[in-house]
Each structure stands twice: as C-alpha cells, then as structure tokens.
Write a protein that holds these residues in place. Structure first.
Motif, short mmCIF file in Angstrom:
data_model
loop_
_atom_site.label_atom_id
_atom_site.label_comp_id
_atom_site.label_asym_id
_atom_site.label_seq_id
_atom_site.Cartn_x
_atom_site.Cartn_y
_atom_site.Cartn_z
N PRO A 1 0.82 -1.22 0.00
CA PRO A 1 0.00 0.00 0.00
C PRO A 1 0.85 1.26 0.00
O PRO A 1 2.06 1.23 0.28
CB PRO A 1 -0.80 -0.13 1.30
N ILE A 2 0.18 2.37 -0.33
CA ILE A 2 0.87 3.65 -0.33
C ILE A 2 -0.12 4.72 0.12
O ILE A 2 -1.34 4.56 -0.06
CB ILE A 2 1.42 3.98 -1.74
N SER A 3 0.37 5.77 0.74
CA SER A 3 -0.48 6.89 1.14
C SER A 3 -0.39 8.00 0.11
O SER A 3 0.63 8.15 -0.58
CB SER A 3 -0.05 7.43 2.50
N LYS A 4 -1.44 8.79 -0.01
CA LYS A 4 -1.38 9.91 -0.93
C LYS A 4 -0.36 10.94 -0.43
O LYS A 4 -0.06 11.01 0.78
CB LYS A 4 -2.76 10.56 -1.07
N ILE A 5 0.18 11.71 -1.35
CA ILE A 5 1.10 12.78 -0.99
C ILE A 5 0.26 13.98 -0.54
O ILE A 5 -0.51 14.54 -1.32
CB ILE A 5 1.99 13.16 -2.19
N ASP A 6 0.36 14.35 0.74
CA ASP A 6 -0.45 15.45 1.28
C ASP A 6 -0.03 16.79 0.69
O ASP A 6 -0.87 17.63 0.36
CB ASP A 6 -0.33 15.49 2.80
N SER A 7 1.29 16.97 0.56
CA SER A 7 1.78 18.24 0.02
C SER A 7 3.24 18.10 -0.39
O SER A 7 3.93 17.17 0.01
CB SER A 7 1.63 19.37 1.05
N ILE A 8 3.68 19.06 -1.22
CA ILE A 8 5.08 19.16 -1.61
C ILE A 8 5.56 20.55 -1.21
O ILE A 8 4.95 21.56 -1.56
CB ILE A 8 5.28 18.97 -3.12
N LYS A 9 6.63 20.60 -0.46
CA LYS A 9 7.26 21.87 -0.11
C LYS A 9 8.69 21.84 -0.63
O LYS A 9 9.20 20.80 -1.05
CB LYS A 9 7.21 22.09 1.40
N PHE A 10 9.35 22.98 -0.59
CA PHE A 10 10.69 23.08 -1.18
C PHE A 10 11.67 23.65 -0.18
O PHE A 10 11.43 24.71 0.41
CB PHE A 10 10.65 23.92 -2.45
N GLN A 11 12.73 22.94 0.02
CA GLN A 11 13.79 23.34 0.95
C GLN A 11 14.89 24.06 0.17
O GLN A 11 15.43 23.53 -0.80
CB GLN A 11 14.35 22.11 1.66
#
Length: 305
Positions: free
Chosen positions: A146-156
């Motif tokens: 299984p896999i979880s959805k990506i809640d968000s993408i941020k940038f470092q």
C-alpha cells in the motif's frame, strides 16, 4: 641510449606475442527481457518483451533521442493473474512503420502488450506467465504494497556555492501506510508513460527511499535523502518551476532490484571493486528484467508557492 634500445625491443617483443582473443559473442544465447508494471488502477497495464543482443551492436538514435538496440518479441502469449482470481491475456500492440502522429508512443518501439480490463488493487500479489513461440515458459510475481497519498510538496532552499545559484529540493509530506513495517519507495520526476518508452533524458531520473529512519506519522522527506543513479542535478529546481512527483511502493524484491542496479553504477572498474553482474531478477527460466507491482501516489507543485 643502450637502455632505451633494450626497453623498446622488449616492448616490441611483448606486443608481437599478443594473440587475438575471440569472445565468441555470436554463440551466446539471447535471453528474454521482461519489463512490466501493474499499478493500483484500471490500466491499461503494459508489459514489454525483448531479447538481449548476444553480440555487440552500435546504439542508434532516432529523432526523439531514444536509444534502443533490443530485438523485440511480438509472438508471445502473456497472461496476468492475481491472488483473487482475476486473470487476463494481454493484447499485443504491433510495431508499425507508418505511425499515427497523434498516438505513436508504443507502436514506434514495439514489443508492448497491454491489458484491457485488469484492475490493480493494493495488497494483492500479481503473477505473470509468458509463453514464447518456441514453447519456453517464463513466470514472475510481485506483491503490491500500500501507499499513502502525498499530502503536500514543499521546497527546501539549499544555498549554492560561491558564484552559483541556490537550489530548491522537493520535500514530500505523507503519512506512512504501515508504521510498524519498513516501507520502501521509488520516486520519479516523470510520468510513467515517458519511463515506459525510455526517453534517455528521463530514464535515470529516479531515487529509492526507505522509511527505516523516518519519523512516525506524517513525514517530510527530502528527495535528496534517496539514492539514485544520477547526481544532485536530477532534482534541481528553480522558483516558478512546475514539479511533478510520482511515488511508487516497492516490495522487498523490487527494492533490492533497484538497489543492485544503483550499486552497479557506483562501480568504477577498479581492481578491488566487484565485477559487474546482472541484477536479481524475479523472472524465471533465465529471463532478465523485472516484473513489478506498485501502488502509486502523484502530486504537483510550483516552486515558490
């Protein structure tokens, strides 16, 4: 002067004693190469069959920049099943010389077989059976974790060296689907349709990650924590860029397959490095390649927003 003459004579003597060595590559048996993926959706899912080249062949480039020196296989029977009784015989997508300019992705390269009604579901085990026209049978199986959805993408933001621009590394935020087990992932920056046909510019833009050292719960993971075949430049982004990220779940055997491939990239040919070897395929009967089942999560974000 006398010493130079002696050394030169010795060198000519040894060069004169070199005998040609025939690798007899033309006698090496071609092996079936399987590239297949089942995802957690209704498909179509694709399997590509080719044969390895027993000899040496010069790589050729076409207009798309793609390099392909395989011998395609278009006369096999390919059947996919799962452990819930679902089964389907795949349909060949024949290679064509005259292509539809609006839909030539698979017809241009050949060797692709596709499903019509097969649905991939997390938690199931998928198997493939390939029967060649010569009567050779190849099998493989893989479990779709299984896999979880990506809640968000941020940038470092990463400060660049003197005289160089800063970089922005994507950070993935998602919740581990199985907190009591080690979960492993393949992360790509390209959509799967490009990976299937193997455009050279995109082929190596991936990394593998393990959550062994993640914090429990919702996780922010920097892509540069993963291991990939290319240097840091594959995930380099700038403000305003639209970044697509695709995260695939991996079974233990598929993770080990990619891990082995990456270790091969790190071999520099030194005397104390192990010799290159074929990766640990799950294809039976001496086949090459890998048949993978992965659940997929996708997301997009713009750098700086």
């Amino acid at each position: 002067m006398k010493n130079i003459f002696i050394y030169g004579s010795a060198l000519l003597f040894f060069l004169g004693c070199v005998e040609p060595f025939d690798l007899e590559l033309d006698k090496v048996k071609a092996r079936l190469v399987v590239q297949g993926l089942i995802e957690n959706n209704a498909g179509p899912h694709y399997i590509r069959l080719t044969k390895s080249n027993p000899g040496l062949k010069v790589f050729e480039n076409n207009d798309s920049g793609y390099i392909d020196n395989f011998n395609i296989v278009e006369d096999a029977t390919v059947i996919i099943t799962d452990d819930f009784g679902q089964t389907e015989t795949l349909e060949l997508i024949p290679k064509k010389d005259e292509l539809d300019p609006y839909d030539n992705t698979f017809q241009e390269f050949g060797g692709f077989y596709k499903t019509s009604n097969f649905i991939g579901v997390e938690g199931r085990t998928y198997s493939i059976k390939i029967t060649t026209i010569e009567g050779e049978i190849y099998t493989a199986s893989d479990h779709m974790h299984p896999i979880s959805k990506i809640d968000s993408i941020k940038f470092q933001r990463v400060m660049g060296d003197i005289g160089k621009d800063d970089d922005y590394v994507p950070m993935l935020y998602f919740k581990d689907p199985q907190e009591n087990e080690e979960n492993r992932y393949l992360v790509q920056l390209e959509k799967e349709e490009y990976m299937k046909i193997g455009y050279v510019g995109d082929l190596w833009e991936f990394a593998i990650l393990s959550d062994k050292y993640f914090q429990p719960g919702k996780t922010g993971v920097s892509i540069d924590n993963g291991v990939g075949p290319r240097d840091w430049s594959w995930y380099r982004t700038w403000p305003g860029d639209l970044v697509y990220i695709r995260m695939n779940s991996l079974s233990d055997q598929s993770y080990n397959y990619y891990k082995f491939l990456l270790e091969q990239f790190q071999q520099d040919g030194g005397a104390y490095k192990p010799s290159p070897a074929s990766p640990p395929t799950n294809i039976s009967n001496g086949g090459l390649g890998f048949f993978r089942a992965s659940a997929v999560a996708e997301a997009e974000a713009i750098v700086g927003e």
